[in-house]
Scaffold this active site. Structure first.
Site, PDB file in Angstrom:
ATOM      1  N   CYS A  31       0.863  -1.181   0.000  1.00 24.19           N
ATOM      2  CA  CYS A  31       0.000   0.000   0.000  1.00 24.19           C
ATOM      3  C   CYS A  31       0.897   1.227   0.000  1.00 24.19           C
ATOM      4  O   CYS A  31       1.858   1.299   0.773  1.00 24.19           O
ATOM      5  CB  CYS A  31      -0.886  -0.008   1.247  1.00 24.19           C
ATOM      6  SG  CYS A  31      -2.035   1.362   1.344  1.00 24.19           S
ATOM      7  N   HIS A  75      -8.282  19.853  -2.896  1.00 24.69           N
ATOM      8  CA  HIS A  75      -7.841  20.015  -1.504  1.00 24.69           C
ATOM      9  C   HIS A  75      -8.496  18.992  -0.576  1.00 24.69           C
ATOM     10  O   HIS A  75      -8.849  19.314   0.570  1.00 24.69           O
ATOM     11  CB  HIS A  75      -8.111  21.444  -1.007  1.00 24.69           C
ATOM     12  CG  HIS A  75      -7.253  22.459  -1.700  1.00 24.69           C
ATOM     13  ND1 HIS A  75      -7.415  23.810  -1.552  1.00 24.69           N
ATOM     14  CD2 HIS A  75      -6.234  22.302  -2.569  1.00 24.69           C
ATOM     15  CE1 HIS A  75      -6.519  24.448  -2.289  1.00 24.69           C
ATOM     16  NE2 HIS A  75      -5.788  23.553  -2.918  1.00 24.69           N
ATOM     17  N   GLU A 154      -1.664  13.007 -13.614  1.00 30.47           N
ATOM     18  CA  GLU A 154      -1.244  13.159 -12.212  1.00 30.47           C
ATOM     19  C   GLU A 154       0.169  13.723 -12.099  1.00 30.47           C
ATOM     20  O   GLU A 154       0.558  14.218 -11.059  1.00 30.47           O
ATOM     21  CB  GLU A 154      -1.380  11.844 -11.437  1.00 30.47           C
ATOM     22  CG  GLU A 154      -0.454  10.759 -11.870  1.00 30.47           C
ATOM     23  CD  GLU A 154      -0.501   9.522 -10.955  1.00 30.47           C
ATOM     24  OE1 GLU A 154      -1.375   9.417 -10.099  1.00 30.47           O
ATOM     25  OE2 GLU A 154       0.389   8.672 -11.121  1.00 30.47           O
TER      26      GLU A 154
HETATM   27 ZN    ZN Z   1      -0.135   9.113  -6.417  1.00 29.18          ZN
END
Ligand code: ZN
Length: 167
Positions: A31, A75, A154
């Site tokens: 993770c 946010h 991203e």
């Molecule tokens: Zn990431």
């Protein structure tokens, strides 16, 4: 005039961004740690020309809807609700997150976006935002559109694209 090509409109703007925290789970028992990205959305709408105005879709409207969808998760800590390895529970104003049964995080509820996805990968974010955009377009009765495509970046040069054809 016989028109042989197809049209699509594309919107990517400096304000179609969301700066959010997330982590994803990997195969097996790995993770990621919590970290953030300055995500950017790029929308493509395919469709027929509206022959009253000679455009596929009004840019102002797409930008307004997309700004709202980005603001909803800007946010925030993006949390996947449909991940079998994560347990996300709300206790009053607190959201607790456990990974495979081990407590990991607690966040203020107002800082979280609880998302109906199995993992907060850019693929799943692209699908989610495309679906939300599609719902908004349906609600306003948009006609003539044949496909919605959503790209979520991203990092510079690192993105996923989801495209769905409309019935
Ligand atoms: Zn990431």
């Amino acid at each position: 005039m016989q028109r042989r090509g197809d049209f699509r409109v594309v919107v990517t703007k400096d304000h179609l961004v969301f700066s959010s925290a997330h982590f994803i789970t990997f195969a097996g028992h790995r993770c990621e740690g919590l970290h953030g990205h300055n995500y950017r959305a790029r929308v493509t709408l395919e469709g027929q020309l509206d022959e009253e105005v000679w455009f596929v879709f009004d840019f102002v409207t797409i930008k307004q809807i997309m700004k709202r969808l980005c603001d909803e998760i800007d946010h925030k800590v993006l949390l996947a609700l449909d991940n079998p390895k994560l347990q996300v529970t709300e206790e009053g104003d607190t959201v607790r997150v456990a990974y495979e049964g081990t407590p990991r995080y607690a966040f203020p509820r107002s800082d979280c976006a609880l998302l109906p996805v199995p993992n907060t990968t850019v693929e799943m974010l692209a699908e989610l935002l495309a679906t939300r955009l599609r719902n908004e377009l349906e609600k306003m009765g948009a006609r003539g559109l044949t496909a919605v495509e959503m790209e979520i970046e991203e990092n510079f040069g690192q993105s996923a694209v989801y495209r769905v054809a409309l019935p």
